[in-house]
Enzyme design. Structure first.
Site, mmCIF file in Angstrom:
data_model
loop_
_atom_site.group_PDB
_atom_site.id
_atom_site.type_symbol
_atom_site.label_atom_id
_atom_site.label_comp_id
_atom_site.label_asym_id
_atom_site.label_seq_id
_atom_site.Cartn_x
_atom_site.Cartn_y
_atom_site.Cartn_z
ATOM 1 N N LEU A 1 3.597 -0.456 -5.762
ATOM 2 C CA LEU A 1 3.888 -1.344 -6.891
ATOM 3 C C LEU A 1 4.226 -0.455 -8.078
ATOM 4 O O LEU A 1 3.420 0.389 -8.462
ATOM 5 C CB LEU A 1 2.666 -2.203 -7.229
ATOM 6 C CG LEU A 1 2.816 -3.014 -8.513
ATOM 7 C CD1 LEU A 1 3.675 -4.250 -8.294
ATOM 8 C CD2 LEU A 1 1.455 -3.412 -9.062
ATOM 9 N N TYR B 1 -30.182 11.825 5.548
ATOM 10 C CA TYR B 1 -31.212 12.862 5.387
ATOM 11 C C TYR B 1 -31.026 13.430 3.985
ATOM 12 O O TYR B 1 -29.960 13.981 3.683
ATOM 13 C CB TYR B 1 -31.052 13.965 6.432
ATOM 14 C CG TYR B 1 -31.101 13.473 7.859
ATOM 15 C CD1 TYR B 1 -32.302 13.446 8.574
ATOM 16 C CD2 TYR B 1 -29.939 13.025 8.492
ATOM 17 C CE1 TYR B 1 -32.344 12.980 9.891
ATOM 18 C CE2 TYR B 1 -29.972 12.564 9.800
ATOM 19 C CZ TYR B 1 -31.174 12.542 10.496
ATOM 20 O OH TYR B 1 -31.210 12.080 11.785
ATOM 21 N N ASP C 1 -12.576 -1.489 -7.401
ATOM 22 C CA ASP C 1 -12.637 -0.289 -8.243
ATOM 23 C C ASP C 1 -11.652 -0.353 -9.406
ATOM 24 O O ASP C 1 -11.811 0.377 -10.385
ATOM 25 C CB ASP C 1 -12.324 0.961 -7.403
ATOM 26 C CG ASP C 1 -13.558 1.491 -6.678
ATOM 27 O OD1 ASP C 1 -14.546 0.737 -6.562
ATOM 28 O OD2 ASP C 1 -13.534 2.654 -6.203
ATOM 29 N N GLU D 1 0.865 -1.187 0.000
ATOM 30 C CA GLU D 1 0.000 0.000 0.000
ATOM 31 C C GLU D 1 0.898 1.233 0.000
ATOM 32 O O GLU D 1 1.769 1.362 0.855
ATOM 33 C CB GLU D 1 -0.908 -0.033 1.237
ATOM 34 C CG GLU D 1 -1.648 1.260 1.536
ATOM 35 C CD GLU D 1 -2.542 1.744 0.403
ATOM 36 O OE1 GLU D 1 -3.399 0.989 -0.050
ATOM 37 O OE2 GLU D 1 -2.337 2.898 -0.056
HETATM 38 C C1 LIG Z 1 -19.067 9.394 -2.030
HETATM 39 C C2 LIG Z 1 -18.883 7.916 -2.079
HETATM 40 C C3 LIG Z 1 -19.610 7.103 -1.213
HETATM 41 C C4 LIG Z 1 -19.458 5.719 -1.273
HETATM 42 N N1 LIG Z 1 -20.233 4.943 -0.462
HETATM 43 C C5 LIG Z 1 -20.167 3.596 -0.577
HETATM 44 C C6 LIG Z 1 -20.978 2.751 0.250
HETATM 45 O O1 LIG Z 1 -21.740 3.219 1.105
HETATM 46 N N2 LIG Z 1 -20.859 1.397 0.106
HETATM 47 C C7 LIG Z 1 -20.015 0.842 -0.812
HETATM 48 O O2 LIG Z 1 -19.971 -0.391 -0.927
HETATM 49 N N3 LIG Z 1 -19.217 1.623 -1.589
HETATM 50 C C8 LIG Z 1 -19.262 2.963 -1.489
HETATM 51 N N4 LIG Z 1 -18.438 3.750 -2.254
HETATM 52 C C9 LIG Z 1 -17.432 3.108 -3.130
HETATM 53 C C10 LIG Z 1 -16.192 2.676 -2.337
HETATM 54 O O3 LIG Z 1 -15.646 3.764 -1.643
HETATM 55 C C11 LIG Z 1 -15.161 2.061 -3.292
HETATM 56 O O4 LIG Z 1 -15.831 1.159 -4.140
HETATM 57 C C12 LIG Z 1 -14.058 1.309 -2.532
HETATM 58 O O5 LIG Z 1 -13.206 2.185 -1.843
HETATM 59 C C13 LIG Z 1 -13.208 0.508 -3.509
HETATM 60 O O6 LIG Z 1 -12.278 -0.242 -2.781
HETATM 61 P P1 LIG Z 1 -10.928 -0.741 -3.477
HETATM 62 O O7 LIG Z 1 -10.185 -1.474 -2.401
HETATM 63 O O8 LIG Z 1 -11.246 -1.434 -4.748
HETATM 64 O O9 LIG Z 1 -10.160 0.582 -3.896
HETATM 65 P P2 LIG Z 1 -9.612 1.776 -3.001
HETATM 66 O O10 LIG Z 1 -10.457 1.956 -1.800
HETATM 67 O O11 LIG Z 1 -9.433 2.914 -3.918
HETATM 68 O O12 LIG Z 1 -8.190 1.243 -2.510
HETATM 69 C C14 LIG Z 1 -7.124 1.098 -3.404
HETATM 70 C C15 LIG Z 1 -5.823 1.266 -2.616
HETATM 71 O O13 LIG Z 1 -4.723 1.000 -3.478
HETATM 72 C C16 LIG Z 1 -3.675 1.895 -3.186
HETATM 73 N N5 LIG Z 1 -2.824 1.955 -4.372
HETATM 74 C C17 LIG Z 1 -3.134 2.469 -5.592
HETATM 75 N N6 LIG Z 1 -2.123 2.278 -6.453
HETATM 76 C C18 LIG Z 1 -1.141 1.636 -5.765
HETATM 77 C C19 LIG Z 1 0.149 1.168 -6.116
HETATM 78 N N7 LIG Z 1 0.635 1.298 -7.361
HETATM 79 N N8 LIG Z 1 0.883 0.566 -5.173
HETATM 80 C C20 LIG Z 1 0.409 0.409 -3.905
HETATM 81 N N9 LIG Z 1 -0.811 0.838 -3.522
HETATM 82 C C21 LIG Z 1 -1.578 1.432 -4.444
HETATM 83 C C22 LIG Z 1 -4.387 3.186 -2.858
HETATM 84 O O14 LIG Z 1 -3.556 4.026 -2.083
HETATM 85 C C23 LIG Z 1 -5.601 2.683 -2.096
HETATM 86 O O15 LIG Z 1 -5.388 2.626 -0.704
HETATM 87 C C24 LIG Z 1 -18.564 5.137 -2.208
HETATM 88 C C25 LIG Z 1 -17.818 5.958 -3.055
HETATM 89 C C26 LIG Z 1 -17.987 7.340 -3.015
HETATM 90 C C27 LIG Z 1 -17.225 8.185 -3.969
#
Ligand SMILES: Cc1cc2nc3c(=O)[nH]c(=O)nc-3n(C[C@H](O)[C@H](O)[C@H](O)COP(=O)(O)OP(=O)(O)OC[C@H]3O[C@@H](n4cnc5c(N)ncnc54)[C@H](O)[C@@H]3O)c2cc1C
Length: 545
Positions: A144, A223, A304, A37
């Protein structure tokens, strides 16, 4: 380094919820993982609040559902209400109870209710558990940079972001859980297809200790402010009066960088004199994007990194955790030698359909935010204003219910077209976004039940496959058990002796996968047990068993 020359089994890029979930799913199965990370800790994202029923069921399987309940700053018995009003100091338009199935009432359809909890709290609970597993290491401040897949292993170049030191790691597989701007996605040449950046929005995290006492709408998780001025959503985030505020669909001429957040909140809520301390700003854009491929060779994308959509319905993180589960047990099976050569290819096949179905629902939800619900004269005093409010209330009840009754999407997802699912010729249950019909139709989530001793049926499933004998008849299961033992496939035979199971499962036997989906069901076990096992573990293709 092991005998194949690998330092670890799986390298995971990203310690977001999805990378951590993958590390847990793998680590609980004894697989050696390194999570890298680039940030110095988890929990920078104040985004998700909805940890849905299915994610909490996974947490229960991992033994940490209680931990998350205890860790949440929002008490577990806090009412799961969603209120629609013109403003915090304005009239109510509509309300929904038990939103997202977050009320703590026992329901036979699931083993865990949803929980309203900040993403950073969930991430910390996941991190602690991942780090506690032997074989799992989470390394912060580590990025990475690049990798090469030579067909036998992945060699990754990592960088310590503080010292700049280069580190090399060789693993059997790489999972790109590195979020929306995924380096891994780019490197495998995957492209995001769909509609990108179609609207801009603005989230604010703020402290307002007085806010809970400044309105008459009662406790709620959200809300919705339906007004022409600043259509928005707000809700409690944490202790000490910490709230989130989301202004939706900003006009094109509004630059989020120049917006005064406290002013926006005061206008949206109607509380002109509210004391506000702005803690964080998070502009985000709405996308509807899915990667054209989820894998290349020994490299896989999850979360994501391969799907992006508006957050309405609370699906994004939860769906990504579902990816981690699907990929995790399959990758572990391959590494342990009982997963066949076709098993990992089913990850993309199974998850793509879930992604497309869920994203379509999120986009529908995003089509009815405050900006669309508002009507001229909504805040007018008198009978005409009352009539408009009644009308808008009815529209809200009709259009927004699906956003808060999501079991059809969350539990109704199924893998019936997957090559490792054995069809039984029966009709699948209705595919509905809101209504979930429990069914053991192959590919569906195994129907849940609370057993007489108060335990969940799921608590008795094995970590590998489970053969559920719904009528308690074990004599015929011997051959399948012997076959599984010969092939090294973890298989538990389960006969809880509950008379409801036969009807609930529609067969005497059901073979349930490690992720609690039904792989096969029937009234008699097949004569060729080895063929069935080979099929459900990806060792042989469709047509067998
Ligand atoms: C306003 C808002 C509200 C939301 N509410 C909800 C909700 O209520 N429920 C829900 O299910 N989803 C919700 N989401 C979506 C949710 O936040 C994301 O889908 C979730 O964070 C995705 O998780 P992830 O682990 O795939 O990616 P991320 O959370 O983006 O984590 C990816 C990680 O990889 C790290 N990284 C990136 N590139 C590298 C690299 N090259 N080397 C090392 N580390 C790296 C980053 O620093 C990060 O920590 C919401 C999104 C938004 C915008």
């Amino acid at each position: 380094m092991d005998e194949s020359g690998n330092d670890i089994d799986v390298l995971i890029a990203g310690a977001g919820p999805v990378g951590l979930a993958a590390a847990i799913e793998l680590g609980q199965r004894g697989i050696r993982c390194l999570v890298v990370e680039r940030n110095d800790r988890v929990g920078y994202a104040p985004r998700a609040k909805t940890t849905n029923v299915r994610t909490r069921e996974h947490l229960r399987r991992w033994g940490i559902a209680g931990k998350l309940r205890a860790a949440s700053p929002i008490p577990p018995d806090y009412p799961a209400n969603v209120v629609f009003a013109t403003r915090m100091n304005g009239p109510e338009l509509a309300r929904f109870g038990n939103a997202l199935n977050g009320s703590r009432a026992r329901n036979d359809m699931y083993s865990e209710e949803a929980q309203w909890v900040p993403q950073y709290v969930l991430e910390e609970v996941l991190r602690q558990h991942a780090s506690s597993l032997p074989g799992v290491a989470v390394r912060f401040n580590t990025e990475l940079v690049s990798f090469a897949d030579d067909g036998r292993a992945v060699t990754a170049e990592l960088r310590d972001v503080r010292s700049g030191a280069a580190i090399r790691a060789r693993s059997a597989f790489l999972i790109g859980a590195d979020g929306a701007r995924s380096t891994v996605r780019e490197a495998i040449g995957a492209r995001m297809l769909g509609e990108g950046a179609y609207s801009r929005n603005f989230n604010i995290i703020f402290r307002a200790p007085d806010l809970a006492a400044r309105h008459k709408h009662g406790p709620a998780i959200m809300y919705w402010m339906v007004n022409e001025d600043v259509p928005s959503v707000l809700g409690p985030m944490d202790e000490d009066g910490l709230w989130f505020f989301m202004a939706t669909k900003l006009a094109n001429d509004v630059d989020p960088e120049t917006v005064e957040p406290a002013e926006l909140i005061r206008r949206g809520t109607g509380l002109a004199d509210l004391e506000i301390e702005v803690v964080g700003r998070d502009p985000w854009v709405a996308h509807r994007l899915v990667a054209d491929r989820y894998e290349k060779g020994r490299v896989f994308l999850a979360g994501d990194a391969c799907h992006l959509h508006p957050p309405f319905g609370g699906f994004g993180m939860n769906m990504g955790i579902g990816d981690a589960v699907d990929l995790g047990w399959k990758m572990a099976a391959v590494l342990q030698g009982w997963g066949g050569p076709g098993l990992l290819a089913t990850y993309g096949i199974e998850r793509r359909r879930v992604h497309e179905r869920t994203i379509a629902e999120a986009v529908i939800n995003y089509g009815a935010v405050g900006n669309q619900l508002v009507r001229p004269g909504l805040e007018d005093p008198g009978p005409l204003g009352d009539a408009t409010r009644r009308e808008v209330g009815e529209i809200i009840e009709a259009t927004k219910l699906r956003e808060f009754r999501t079991l059809g999407i969350v539990l109704g997802m199924r893998y019936e077209d997957s090559p490792i699912i054995v069809p039984d010729g029966s009709e699948p249950p209705a595919d509905h976004f809101m209504l979930y019909t429990p069914s053991a139709h192959p590919g569906c989530l195994a129907p849940h039940l609370w057993l007489a001793d108060g335990s969940s049926l799921y608590d008795h499933f094995g970590q590998g496959f489970t053969l559920l004998a719904t009528t308690g008849d074990l004599a015929e299961t011997v051959q399948l058990m012997a076959g599984a033992e010969r092939l090294g496939i973890p298989l538990k035979v389960l006969a809880p002796g509950d008379r409801r199971l036969r009807g609930r499962y529609g067969a005497r036997f059901a073979l349930i996968r490690p992720d609690q989906h039904v792989a096969w069901r029937g009234d008699a076990l097949p004569g060729d047990a080895a063929a069935l096992l080979a099929r459900v573990t990806g060792a042989i293709g469709k047509g067998a068993a």
